[in-house]
Write a protein that holds these residues in place. Structure first.
Motif, PDB file in Angstrom:
ATOM      1  N   THR A  68       0.832  -1.206   0.000  1.00  0.00           N
ATOM      2  CA  THR A  68       0.000   0.000   0.000  1.00  0.00           C
ATOM      3  C   THR A  68       0.864   1.253   0.000  1.00  0.00           C
ATOM      4  N   PHE A  69       1.926   1.245   0.812  1.00  0.00           N
ATOM      5  CA  PHE A  69       2.821   2.400   0.879  1.00  0.00           C
ATOM      6  C   PHE A  69       3.456   2.678  -0.477  1.00  0.00           C
ATOM      7  N   VAL A  80      -1.799  12.862  -9.952  1.00  0.00           N
ATOM      8  CA  VAL A  80      -2.765  11.859 -10.397  1.00  0.00           C
ATOM      9  C   VAL A  80      -3.561  11.339  -9.191  1.00  0.00           C
ATOM     10  N   ARG A  81      -4.873  11.465  -9.237  1.00  0.00           N
ATOM     11  CA  ARG A  81      -5.704  11.100  -8.094  1.00  0.00           C
ATOM     12  C   ARG A  81      -5.982   9.606  -7.986  1.00  0.00           C
ATOM     13  N   SER A  82      -5.815   8.871  -9.053  1.00  0.00           N
ATOM     14  CA  SER A  82      -6.139   7.442  -9.019  1.00  0.00           C
ATOM     15  C   SER A  82      -5.245   6.684  -8.035  1.00  0.00           C
ATOM     16  N   TRP A  83      -3.988   7.104  -7.921  1.00  0.00           N
ATOM     17  CA  TRP A  83      -3.093   6.464  -6.950  1.00  0.00           C
ATOM     18  C   TRP A  83      -3.609   6.647  -5.536  1.00  0.00           C
ATOM     19  N   LEU A  84      -4.094   7.839  -5.244  1.00  0.00           N
ATOM     20  CA  LEU A  84      -4.623   8.117  -3.909  1.00  0.00           C
ATOM     21  C   LEU A  84      -5.852   7.259  -3.622  1.00  0.00           C
ATOM     22  N   LYS A  85      -6.707   7.100  -4.619  1.00  0.00           N
ATOM     23  CA  LYS A  85      -7.919   6.302  -4.424  1.00  0.00           C
ATOM     24  C   LYS A  85      -7.592   4.846  -4.145  1.00  0.00           C
ATOM     25  N   VAL A  86      -6.668   4.288  -4.939  1.00  0.00           N
ATOM     26  CA  VAL A  86      -6.268   2.888  -4.718  1.00  0.00           C
ATOM     27  C   VAL A  86      -5.624   2.735  -3.345  1.00  0.00           C
ATOM     28  N   GLY A  87      -4.780   3.699  -2.977  1.00  0.00           N
ATOM     29  CA  GLY A  87      -4.140   3.659  -1.671  1.00  0.00           C
ATOM     30  C   GLY A  87      -5.142   3.696  -0.530  1.00  0.00           C
ATOM     31  N   ALA A  88      -6.195   4.504  -0.687  1.00  0.00           N
ATOM     32  CA  ALA A  88      -7.231   4.596   0.351  1.00  0.00           C
ATOM     33  C   ALA A  88      -7.976   3.275   0.491  1.00  0.00           C
ATOM     34  N   TYR A  89      -8.295   2.638  -0.636  1.00  0.00           N
ATOM     35  CA  TYR A  89      -8.990   1.348  -0.590  1.00  0.00           C
ATOM     36  C   TYR A  89      -8.123   0.288   0.105  1.00  0.00           C
ATOM     37  N   LEU A  90      -6.848   0.244  -0.262  1.00  0.00           N
ATOM     38  CA  LEU A  90      -5.954  -0.747   0.328  1.00  0.00           C
ATOM     39  C   LEU A  90      -5.711  -0.468   1.812  1.00  0.00           C
TER      40      LEU A  90
END
Length: 225
Positions: A68-69, A80-90
């Protein structure tokens, strides 16, 4: 000017990965000595408790934190916001995983007295001797159930009958010991939640900035006409 939202996100990100390091270091270190020959009764009881811990699950959890890190780093250094979204889910998945481990340990504390009885019975007389000396007790439930090991604390059936069984002091020791560990895990879950909130704030900020940028671009295009 320092972006306070981004700075807060970065701080929680590094605290997050630090938790993964703590979990994996603790798990791998304890696994090395949980079966070592004890030299005192409290060490013996502690090692027996460690043998019931879900270290494999904890290591898997720490690996998930590291993954996740790694995913959150691009979100930290790029817009890019998609990385943040995936990180939040994980992060949410990791939080649930950590919570389950903490609950598992907490449930163990509710059944320590009964669950430890067969563990006590499977120990050698030497290990039982150490625990009787450390906790000043004889036998497990009492001096005859199971039968005590003769030592300076329990010198004879008559003196042993006057002593308490080891179930109560060992249960008290185990609960305090395990309480500290599952409380730490619940604290980690709280940090995970705070990290998800920080991620949501950063996502909102970047979304607003992107919207304003589009507005500025449209305004510039209209002025061009």
């Amino acid at each position: 000017m320092v972006n306070k939202v981004l700075l807060t996100y970065a701080v929680f990100d590094f605290i997050f990965v630090a938790m993964g390091i703590v979990i994996i270091v603790f798990s791998t270190t304890v696994q090395k000595f949980q079966f070592e020959v004890p030299t005192d009764g409290k060490q013996a009881a502690r090692n027996l408790l460690y043998q019931r811990f879900p270290f494999t699950a904890a290591i898997i959890n720490s690996v998930g934190i590291f993954i996740t890190f790694v995913i959150t780093v691009p979100g930290l250094i790029t817009p890019v916001r998609s990385w943040l979204k995936v990180g939040a889910y994980l992060t949410t998945v990791n939080a649930i995983f950590t919570l389950v481990i903490g609950l598992y340990l907490w449930i163990q504390t509710l059944r320590t007295k009964g669950d430890f009885a067969p563990i006590w019975g499977n120990q050698t007389a030497a290990v039982q001797d150490l625990m009787q000396a450390a906790f000043q007790c004889c036998g497990y439930f009492n001096s005859t159930s199971p039968a005590f090991v003769t030592n300076p604390t329990c010198q004879s059936p008559a003196s042993a009958a006057l002593m308490r069984g080891c179930a109560t002091p060992i249960t008290s020791f185990a609960n305090i010991f395990v309480d500290d560990i599952f409380t730490s895990l619940f604290g980690m879950v709280g940090i995970d939640v705070a990290f998800v909130v920080a991620t949501a704030c950063l996502l909102k900020q970047r979304k607003e900035r992107e919207r304003f940028r589009h507005i500025d671009e449209k305004s510039g295009a209209l002025r061009g006409f």
